[in-house]
Scaffold this active site. Structure first.
Site, PDB file in Angstrom:
ATOM      1  N   ASP A   1       0.852  -1.203   0.000  1.00 48.91           N
ATOM      2  CA  ASP A   1       0.000   0.000   0.000  1.00 48.91           C
ATOM      3  C   ASP A   1       0.885   1.250   0.000  1.00 48.91           C
ATOM      4  OD1 ASP A   1      -2.119  -1.795   0.465  1.00 48.91           O
ATOM      5  OD2 ASP A   1      -1.913  -1.581   2.650  1.00 48.91           O
TER       6      ASP A   1
ATOM      7  N   ASP B   1      -0.445   7.926   7.779  1.00 50.73           N
ATOM      8  CA  ASP B   1      -0.161   6.531   8.191  1.00 50.73           C
ATOM      9  C   ASP B   1       1.149   6.508   8.987  1.00 50.73           C
ATOM     10  OD1 ASP B   1      -1.275   5.200   5.009  1.00 50.73           O
ATOM     11  OD2 ASP B   1      -2.274   5.024   6.959  1.00 50.73           O
TER      12      ASP B   1
ATOM     13  N   GLU C   1       1.433  -2.516  10.857  1.00 48.89           N
ATOM     14  CA  GLU C   1       1.177  -2.583   9.407  1.00 48.89           C
ATOM     15  C   GLU C   1       2.179  -1.739   8.651  1.00 48.89           C
ATOM     16  OE1 GLU C   1      -2.899  -2.228   7.976  1.00 48.89           O
ATOM     17  OE2 GLU C   1      -2.216  -1.002   6.294  1.00 48.89           O
ATOM     18  N   GLU C   2       2.684  -0.680   9.326  1.00 49.65           N
ATOM     19  CA  GLU C   2       3.574   0.272   8.643  1.00 49.65           C
ATOM     20  C   GLU C   2       5.055  -0.021   8.869  1.00 49.65           C
ATOM     21  OE1 GLU C   2      -0.034   1.736   7.430  1.00 49.65           O
ATOM     22  OE2 GLU C   2       1.970   1.811   6.569  1.00 49.65           O
TER      23      GLU C   2
ATOM     24  N   ASP D   1      -2.707  -1.914  13.567  1.00 51.60           N
ATOM     25  CA  ASP D   1      -2.895  -1.152  12.338  1.00 51.60           C
ATOM     26  C   ASP D   1      -3.123   0.272  12.809  1.00 51.60           C
ATOM     27  OD1 ASP D   1      -5.186  -1.344   9.465  1.00 51.60           O
ATOM     28  OD2 ASP D   1      -3.684   0.143  10.090  1.00 51.60           O
TER      29      ASP D   1
ATOM     30  N   LEU E   1      -3.850   3.114  11.467  1.00 53.55           N
ATOM     31  CA  LEU E   1      -4.980   3.885  10.945  1.00 53.55           C
ATOM     32  C   LEU E   1      -5.678   3.079   9.851  1.00 53.55           C
ATOM     33  CD1 LEU E   1      -6.086   6.622  11.788  1.00 53.55           C
ATOM     34  CD2 LEU E   1      -5.010   7.612   9.778  1.00 53.55           C
ATOM     35  N   ASP E   2      -6.585   2.185  10.294  1.00 49.31           N
ATOM     36  CA  ASP E   2      -7.304   1.333   9.338  1.00 49.31           C
ATOM     37  C   ASP E   2      -8.335   2.169   8.579  1.00 49.31           C
ATOM     38  OD1 ASP E   2      -8.011  -1.310   8.276  1.00 49.31           O
ATOM     39  OD2 ASP E   2      -9.937  -0.849   9.204  1.00 49.31           O
TER      40      ASP E   2
ATOM     41  N   GLU F   1      -5.283  -6.977  12.094  1.00 51.22           N
ATOM     42  CA  GLU F   1      -6.655  -6.643  11.677  1.00 51.22           C
ATOM     43  C   GLU F   1      -7.593  -7.807  12.037  1.00 51.22           C
ATOM     44  OE1 GLU F   1      -5.813  -5.835   7.492  1.00 51.22           O
ATOM     45  OE2 GLU F   1      -6.011  -3.686   7.830  1.00 51.22           O
TER      46      GLU F   1
END
Ligand code: P6P
Length: 280
Positions: A35, A41, A64-65, A83, A85-86, A226
């Site tokens: 992404d 993010d 996630e980042e 995560d 900022l989903d 998630e």
């Protein structure tokens, strides 16, 4: 555990404040899942990392980042997978989005999941915190999180949150989704998993599905930060989850920290119906 959750609350408050006047532009970077990262993010990941690493009981961070696990204190007890900022791609249209946290004891594995938390950055700032029971909290005028209610899923709902690109669904999934609409279910899908599942939890039932598709045969949603945290909360609320074949998403095991899986979360009726369509 309470100490770690208090640090999560602190990070969520700072993200919520920053969202009032955000930079919604994209960076030049990509995350492990490919992404393109929004500058926000990266900022929200930095806020959570900076805050959680002050907690003495934090062993490591999976984000996630971040490409790799970040070890903080080898002798501490908890690994937090999040995560930051989903649904961040919806910031530009001002949709409700949120942060998702899974708190694992010693090793990141669904069977070691001891608590799950998510925030909702919407018209109000809300938090769902779940150890044994999912509990909804709302930020009050004194900037304190006030308990509102326990979350409980009914046997059956009315909401159908249908993830994934429809032209890439396989036939059994298309037939299942159609069968729910023939039972008068309502389409409620925003594109932010945390918000869509929050709606199903607060309305008391329904189903969120993100199946294996031709363009994402292993699903799109990430297991550790998630799928597992939200499955933990949905099941503690009396709902069911599956990957389309098994009896719970929490029975799955992955080594790769960015592993994805097809995932279904909902009331007992909808999940049972899905398993009939998926397994004849
Ligand atoms: P699609 C957001 O990017 C996300 O990870 C989840 O929050 C959301 O459910 C999903 O992707 C949306 O994916 O393919 O429907 O746009």
């Amino acid at each position: 555990m309470e100490e770690l959750i208090s640090y999560i609350q602190k990070a969520v408050l700072e993200i919520s404040d920053a969202l009032k006047f955000p930079d919604t532009s994209y960076s030049q970077n990509h995350n492990s899942t490919g992404d393109t990262q929004l500058k926000f993010d990266i900022l929200s990941d930095e806020i959570i990392t900076k805050t959680l690493t002050q907690c003495p009981s934090l062993k490591a961070i999976i984000s996630e980042e971040k490409n790799e696990i970040l070890t903080v204190n080898e002798n501490a007890k908890y690994i937090v997978a999040y995560d930051p900022l989903d649904g961040s791609s919806l910031m530009d249209v001002n949709f409700a989005i949120g942060s998702i946290f899974g708190i694992y004891e010693q090793k990141p594995s669904a069977k070691n999941l001891k608590a799950a938390v998510y925030s909702m950055y919407g018209a109000r700032l809300e938090l769902v915190i779940c150890e044994d029971t999912p509990k909804l909290y709302r930020l009050d005028k004194n900037n304190q999180f006030t308990f509102i209610k326990d979350l409980k899923m009914e046997e059956k709902g009315k909401i159908n949150a249908t993830g994934g690109t429809q032209k890439f669904w396989d036939e059994k999934h298309s037939k299942f989704i159609k069968s729910l609409f023939e039972e008068n279910y309502r389409l409620r899908y925003s594109g932010a998993m945390v918000s869509d599942i929050n709606q199903i939890l607060l309305k008391g039932g329904g189903i969120f599905s993100y199946p294996a598709t031709k363009d994402a045969p292993l699903g799109k949603l990430r297991a550790f930060f998630e799928v597992f945290p939200l499955a933990f909360i949905v099941e503690k609320a009396g709902g069911k989850t599956t990957n389309g074949n098994n009896q719970s998403l929490l029975d799955l095991e992955f080594d790769a920290i960015h592993a994805t899986t097809p995932c279904f979360f909902g009331s007992k009726y909808e999940i049972s119906k899905l398993l009939e369509f998926y397994n004849g």
